[in-house]
Scaffold this active site. Structure first.
Site, PDB file in Angstrom:
ATOM      1  N   ARG A 103      46.011  42.155  40.973  1.00 16.36           N
ATOM      2  CA  ARG A 103      45.915  42.607  39.588  1.00 16.36           C
ATOM      3  C   ARG A 103      44.843  43.668  39.382  1.00 16.36           C
ATOM      4  O   ARG A 103      44.797  44.308  38.337  1.00 16.36           O
ATOM      5  CB  ARG A 103      45.621  41.411  38.674  1.00 16.36           C
ATOM      6  CG  ARG A 103      46.773  40.425  38.563  1.00 16.36           C
ATOM      7  CD  ARG A 103      46.402  39.210  37.741  1.00 16.36           C
ATOM      8  NE  ARG A 103      45.373  38.414  38.393  1.00 16.36           N
ATOM      9  CZ  ARG A 103      44.889  37.281  37.899  1.00 16.36           C
ATOM     10  NH1 ARG A 103      45.330  36.819  36.748  1.00 16.36           N
ATOM     11  NH2 ARG A 103      43.971  36.601  38.562  1.00 16.36           N
TER      12      ARG A 103
ATOM     13  N   GLY B 107      46.944  33.039  44.707  1.00 16.74           N
ATOM     14  CA  GLY B 107      46.818  31.701  44.155  1.00 16.74           C
ATOM     15  C   GLY B 107      45.553  31.559  43.320  1.00 16.74           C
ATOM     16  O   GLY B 107      44.609  32.334  43.461  1.00 16.74           O
TER      17      GLY B 107
ATOM     18  N   SER C  92      47.875  24.544  51.140  1.00 15.83           N
ATOM     19  CA  SER C  92      46.515  24.008  51.148  1.00 15.83           C
ATOM     20  C   SER C  92      46.548  22.567  51.618  1.00 15.83           C
ATOM     21  O   SER C  92      47.536  21.845  51.404  1.00 15.83           O
ATOM     22  CB  SER C  92      45.910  24.060  49.740  1.00 15.83           C
ATOM     23  OG  SER C  92      44.718  23.294  49.659  1.00 15.83           O
TER      24      SER C  92
ATOM     25  N   TYR D  11      46.667  21.802  41.004  1.00 12.46           N
ATOM     26  CA  TYR D  11      46.595  22.654  42.189  1.00 12.46           C
ATOM     27  C   TYR D  11      47.273  21.988  43.379  1.00 12.46           C
ATOM     28  O   TYR D  11      48.071  22.599  44.091  1.00 12.46           O
ATOM     29  CB  TYR D  11      45.135  22.963  42.514  1.00 12.46           C
ATOM     30  CG  TYR D  11      44.934  23.799  43.757  1.00 12.46           C
ATOM     31  CD1 TYR D  11      45.092  25.177  43.723  1.00 12.46           C
ATOM     32  CD2 TYR D  11      44.572  23.206  44.965  1.00 12.46           C
ATOM     33  CE1 TYR D  11      44.906  25.951  44.849  1.00 12.46           C
ATOM     34  CE2 TYR D  11      44.387  23.971  46.105  1.00 12.46           C
ATOM     35  CZ  TYR D  11      44.554  25.345  46.041  1.00 12.46           C
ATOM     36  OH  TYR D  11      44.379  26.106  47.174  1.00 12.46           O
TER      37      TYR D  11
ATOM     38  N   LYS E 297      50.625  23.281  45.502  1.00 13.98           N
ATOM     39  CA  LYS E 297      50.587  23.556  46.934  1.00 13.98           C
ATOM     40  C   LYS E 297      51.515  22.627  47.723  1.00 13.98           C
ATOM     41  O   LYS E 297      52.046  23.010  48.767  1.00 13.98           O
ATOM     42  CB  LYS E 297      49.152  23.446  47.450  1.00 13.98           C
ATOM     43  CG  LYS E 297      48.243  24.570  46.953  1.00 13.98           C
ATOM     44  CD  LYS E 297      48.748  25.936  47.371  1.00 13.98           C
ATOM     45  CE  LYS E 297      47.784  27.046  47.035  1.00 13.98           C
ATOM     46  NZ  LYS E 297      48.244  28.380  47.498  1.00 13.98           N
TER      47      LYS E 297
END
Length: 262
Positions: free
Chosen positions: A37, A99, A161, A174, A178
């Site tokens: 970004r 992420g 992860s 999270y 993952k």
């Protein structure tokens, strides 16, 4: 020998693990396209990459949010650089590394934060991969294999992860996102193998990055058998291995310093 530079597309490629992966691939003469970004971060990242040897393909970047509804479009990609030139239109390796993390108890996490984590870590990964497969940016043909090198097949590397396997305190959304990445990896590996595309995943434990800043490092290191966090470069080596080893398919590569053994 390949007749063109192999091309790797890396989401979240401007810093941390994503940048280390780009640097590792660039050293092996890949042409890198980075997505992030921040224009400033991307320009800095590109300046650290080993230049390509090809006069027709150079490292490039695309600025934008992978969660934006209009990001994964053919028009958008061509406007932002991908698809300009014969070499750039073919992707040999896709690394889904973008992420965001979480450090908050589940019951106090706002719904919009949960949605943002799932959108970034899982939904955008799936939609981006689908876009690239649908539009033949990432596909295997006799011609593409001969250009990329003898028997080289395109590869997708998803960065998951350890929390997606073992769970983690203060990281419910999270961990769920993952875990979804691993489910996506296994299912796509079975579904898309007939198209000549390999699909693999890396499961890092704690790695030195912006995401792990602020954690209780000494306490966590005591739980890791190797007594240290991993380095981004070590995860990058794993990504390069999965891309180059042509027998690596549905491979979930664990890199946690032994943490999951205890």
């Amino acid at each position: 020998m390949s007749s063109r530079a192999r091309h790797v597309l890396i989401t979240g490629g401007s810093r941390g693990i994503g940048l280390a992966i780009a640097q590792a691939f660039a050293k092996q003469s890949y042409c890198c396209t980075l997505i992030s970004r921040s224009t400033e971060n991307l320009e800095t990242a590109l300046s650290t990459l080993t230049p390509t040897a090809s006069s027709t393909s150079r490292h490039q970047y695309i600025v934008g949010s992978i969660t934006s509804p209009d990001f994964w479009t053919t028009t958008h990609f061509k406007e932002r650089g991908l698809g300009k030139g014969e070499d750039a239109s073919k992707i040999d390796v896709l690394v889904n590394c973008a992420g965001i993390t979480q450090s908050r108890l589940f019951t106090t996490t706002p719904a919009e934060d949960i949605q943002s984590i799932i959108d970034t870590n899982l939904t955008a990964l799936m939609l981006g991969t689908r876009f690239l497969l649908r539009n033949k940016y990432l596909h295997s043909t006799t011609k593409s294999r001969s250009e990329a090198g003898p028997d080289f097949t395109p590869c997708i590397v998803n960065v998951s992860s350890l929390l997606g396997v073992s769970g983690g305190y203060g990281a419910v959304a999270y961990a769920a996102s993952k875990a979804g990445v691993l489910g996506f990896t296994r299912a796509l590996a079975a579904e898309y193998v007939g198209h000549g595309v390999r699909v693999n995943a890396i499961v890092p434990g704690y790695v030195e990055s912006d995401m792990t800043k602020g954690l209780n490092t000494s306490q966590l290191q005591d739980r890791i058998l190797l007594k240290r966090f991993g380095k981004p470069e070590e995860v990058a080596h794993a990504a390069l291995f999965l891309a180059e080893n042509q027998y690596a398919h549905n491979c979930v590569l664990n890199l946690d310093g032994g943490l999951s053994a205890v």
